[in-house]
Design an enzyme around this catalytic site. Structure first.
Site, mmCIF file in Angstrom:
data_model
loop_
_atom_site.group_PDB
_atom_site.id
_atom_site.type_symbol
_atom_site.label_atom_id
_atom_site.label_comp_id
_atom_site.label_asym_id
_atom_site.label_seq_id
_atom_site.Cartn_x
_atom_site.Cartn_y
_atom_site.Cartn_z
ATOM 1 N N LYS A 114 2.048 -1.284 -6.093
ATOM 2 C CA LYS A 114 1.826 -2.597 -5.456
ATOM 3 C C LYS A 114 1.983 -3.724 -6.470
ATOM 4 O O LYS A 114 2.473 -4.794 -6.129
ATOM 5 C CB LYS A 114 0.452 -2.634 -4.781
ATOM 6 C CG LYS A 114 0.403 -1.744 -3.544
ATOM 7 C CD LYS A 114 -0.801 -1.974 -2.667
ATOM 8 C CE LYS A 114 -0.716 -1.111 -1.421
ATOM 9 N NZ LYS A 114 -1.841 -1.224 -0.518
ATOM 10 N N LYS A 197 6.738 6.117 1.940
ATOM 11 C CA LYS A 197 5.686 6.138 2.958
ATOM 12 C C LYS A 197 5.899 5.035 4.001
ATOM 13 O O LYS A 197 6.324 3.932 3.650
ATOM 14 C CB LYS A 197 4.347 5.917 2.247
ATOM 15 C CG LYS A 197 3.125 6.163 3.094
ATOM 16 C CD LYS A 197 1.873 5.825 2.317
ATOM 17 C CE LYS A 197 1.642 4.343 2.292
ATOM 18 N NZ LYS A 197 0.233 3.944 2.377
ATOM 19 N N LYS A 200 2.393 -0.579 6.621
ATOM 20 C CA LYS A 200 2.317 -1.737 7.523
ATOM 21 C C LYS A 200 2.899 -2.994 6.877
ATOM 22 O O LYS A 200 3.342 -3.886 7.564
ATOM 23 C CB LYS A 200 0.899 -1.951 8.049
ATOM 24 C CG LYS A 200 -0.161 -2.224 7.033
ATOM 25 C CD LYS A 200 -1.514 -2.408 7.717
ATOM 26 C CE LYS A 200 -2.416 -1.215 7.587
ATOM 27 N NZ LYS A 200 -2.916 -0.943 6.232
HETATM 28 N N1 AQP Z 1 2.407 6.614 6.194
HETATM 29 C C1 AQP Z 1 1.194 7.148 6.220
HETATM 30 N N2 AQP Z 1 1.044 8.456 6.532
HETATM 31 C C2 AQP Z 1 -0.188 9.023 6.573
HETATM 32 N N3 AQP Z 1 -1.336 8.323 6.317
HETATM 33 C C3 AQP Z 1 -1.218 7.023 6.011
HETATM 34 N N4 AQP Z 1 -2.131 6.080 5.719
HETATM 35 C C4 AQP Z 1 -1.490 4.913 5.462
HETATM 36 N N5 AQP Z 1 -0.169 5.068 5.612
HETATM 37 C C5 AQP Z 1 0.047 6.370 5.945
HETATM 38 C C6 AQP Z 1 -3.564 6.300 5.716
HETATM 39 O O1 AQP Z 1 -4.138 5.342 6.592
HETATM 40 C C7 AQP Z 1 -5.438 4.977 6.119
HETATM 41 C C8 AQP Z 1 -5.557 3.487 6.080
HETATM 42 O O2 AQP Z 1 -4.655 2.987 5.089
HETATM 43 P P1 AQP Z 1 -4.936 1.559 4.492
HETATM 44 O O3 AQP Z 1 -4.784 0.558 5.558
HETATM 45 O O4 AQP Z 1 -6.263 1.556 3.838
HETATM 46 O O5 AQP Z 1 -3.924 1.298 3.360
HETATM 47 P P2 AQP Z 1 -2.622 1.965 2.889
HETATM 48 O O6 AQP Z 1 -2.839 3.390 2.562
HETATM 49 O O7 AQP Z 1 -2.090 1.091 1.777
HETATM 50 O O8 AQP Z 1 -1.734 1.846 4.202
HETATM 51 P P3 AQP Z 1 -0.421 1.047 4.467
HETATM 52 O O9 AQP Z 1 -0.108 1.161 5.920
HETATM 53 O O10 AQP Z 1 0.626 1.462 3.497
HETATM 54 O O11 AQP Z 1 -0.862 -0.437 4.207
HETATM 55 P P4 AQP Z 1 -0.337 -1.527 3.235
HETATM 56 O O12 AQP Z 1 1.094 -1.769 3.633
HETATM 57 O O13 AQP Z 1 -1.212 -2.676 3.519
HETATM 58 O O14 AQP Z 1 -0.465 -1.042 1.835
HETATM 59 C C9 AQP Z 1 -5.596 5.631 4.730
HETATM 60 O O15 AQP Z 1 -6.382 6.786 4.861
HETATM 61 C C10 AQP Z 1 -4.183 5.996 4.362
HETATM 62 O O16 AQP Z 1 -4.153 7.116 3.514
#
Ligand code: AQP
Length: 335
Positions: A114, A197, A200
């Site tokens: 990030k 991955k 969002k």
């Molecule tokens: N692609 C994914 N596959 C499986 N699990 C996922 N998680 C996130 N993306 C995937 C799981 O969702 C939970 C919440 O995630 P988060 O919102 O705390 O942050 P993150 O892991 O950083 O998710 P994003 O969607 O990638 O968000 P951004 O773009 O904001 O960084 C966690 O348990 C995560 O493992």
């Protein structure tokens, strides 16, 4: 017998949560809320580690809360709240920061990824956010944290901090939590780059399926998803795009990956795409309607938020008071 405590959260970094968030984490929250003491929170303070537009951020927080309810988190069965409304998390995070090292935080893969995206002027919050996450977990004496694979390293850090402080003070100050990572679906991949991955905050068009997407958007994204140039449907690392579709299909229907591969033997990629799109549409469509319905009733969401914050604070202060006493701070004042 006391129920095991399950805790997890998601960041309202964008307007809606993703299919990856659901399959990797939330699906298991729902499973665990039966027979466990479930604690599920909207991690809005974590979202501030990357720039948020104040005009839309509050709506994103409400929308994430509405999504929790729409997918089946039941505030009668589980504790549901918004992180910023429970200041005890931030209080504990400061103390844990003083027992964490720059070295271990700089090894966090998410920080490396990030911060690279941010470029210059990396916010310190991005560096210390895993410590706030440790506070989120440790403050409730959590047993199990259902997360996607990307969060495993942060749970390991949480365990390290807890063990270190327990040893330093010579008491069982913190319970040592375990991650729970699903066998299939722990990492749902981007539809446009199946070795990354699904996220969002991914700006790439058609890469991410949101739980708010229309049927047409879902179908279009899956039909356009990147696959290799082969034509045999196999479950293998050499076909990551196809493997991703099979994982999505399997996680939403409960069918095994082997059985899916067997059924599509000799068929073309297009067949799997059409059928997966159909499965995802049937899954997301009712959730989307429910989110829209709940979002119409801010009063209801405010009530859930307020009640959750009161219950969460009452629980969180038990561990926090113990930490104040243990580190030698004056006892926390009751306000
Ligand atoms: N692609 C994914 N596959 C499986 N699990 C996922 N998680 C996130 N993306 C995937 C799981 O969702 C939970 C919440 O995630 P988060 O919102 O705390 O942050 P993150 O892991 O950083 O998710 P994003 O969607 O990638 O968000 P951004 O773009 O904001 O960084 C966690 O348990 C995560 O493992």
């Amino acid at each position: 017998m006391n129920k095991k405590i399950i805790l997890s959260g998601a960041q309202p970094t964008s307007n809606k949560l993703t299919l990856g968030n659901y399959i990797g984490a939330m699906k298991n929250w729902i499973k665990f809320q039966e027979g466990h003491d479930g604690i599920f929170f909207v991690a809005d303070l974590h979202s501030l580690t990357v720039k948020q537009d104040p005009k839309t951020f509050r709506d994103q927080v409400y929308s994430a809360l509405a999504t929790y309810l729409a997918v089946g988190i039941d505030p009668q069965k589980s504790l549901v709240f918004v992180q910023s409304q429970v200041p005890e998390h931030s209080e504990l995070a400061w103390i844990l920061n003083c027992f964490s090292s720059m070295g271990e935080l700089s090894r966090m893969t998410q920080f490396k990824e990030k911060s690279q995206k941010v470029g210059k002027n990396i916010p310190a919050g991005l560096f210390t956010y895993p410590v706030l996450m440790a506070a989120d977990v440790l403050i409730y004496d959590t047993d199990l944290v259902p997360v996607g694979i990307d969060q495993k390293q942060h749970i390991e850090l949480t365990r390290d901090i807890a063990v270190r402080m327990n040893q330093y003070f010579g008491i069982d100050l913190f319970k040592i939590p375990q991650p729970f990572i699903p066998e299939i679906g722990a990492k749902i991949m981007s539809l446009q780059d199946p070795i990354s991955k699904m996220s969002k905050s991914d700006p790439v068009e058609n890469a991410t399926i949101f739980l708010s997407d229309s049927d047409t958007q879902i179908t279009k994204k899956i039909k356009k998803c990147v696959t290799d140039s082969g034509d045999q449907i196999t479950y293998s690392d050499s076909s990551p795009g196809i493997m991703n579709l099979i994982n999505i299909y399997a996680c939403l229907t409960g069918e095994s990956t082997n059985s899916i591969v067997e059924r599509y033997r000799g068929k073309q990629y297009g067949h799997l795409k059409v059928d997966t799109a159909d499965v995802v549409v049937r899954f997301i469509s009712p959730i989307r309607s429910e989110i829209d319905k709940i979002m119409q009733d801010r009063g209801y969401l405010d009530k859930i938020m307020a009640e959750g914050a009161i219950r969460a604070s009452a629980r969180a202060e038990v561990v926090l008071n113990k930490v104040y006493d243990t580190v030698g701070l004056p006892s926390r004042l009751r306000r």
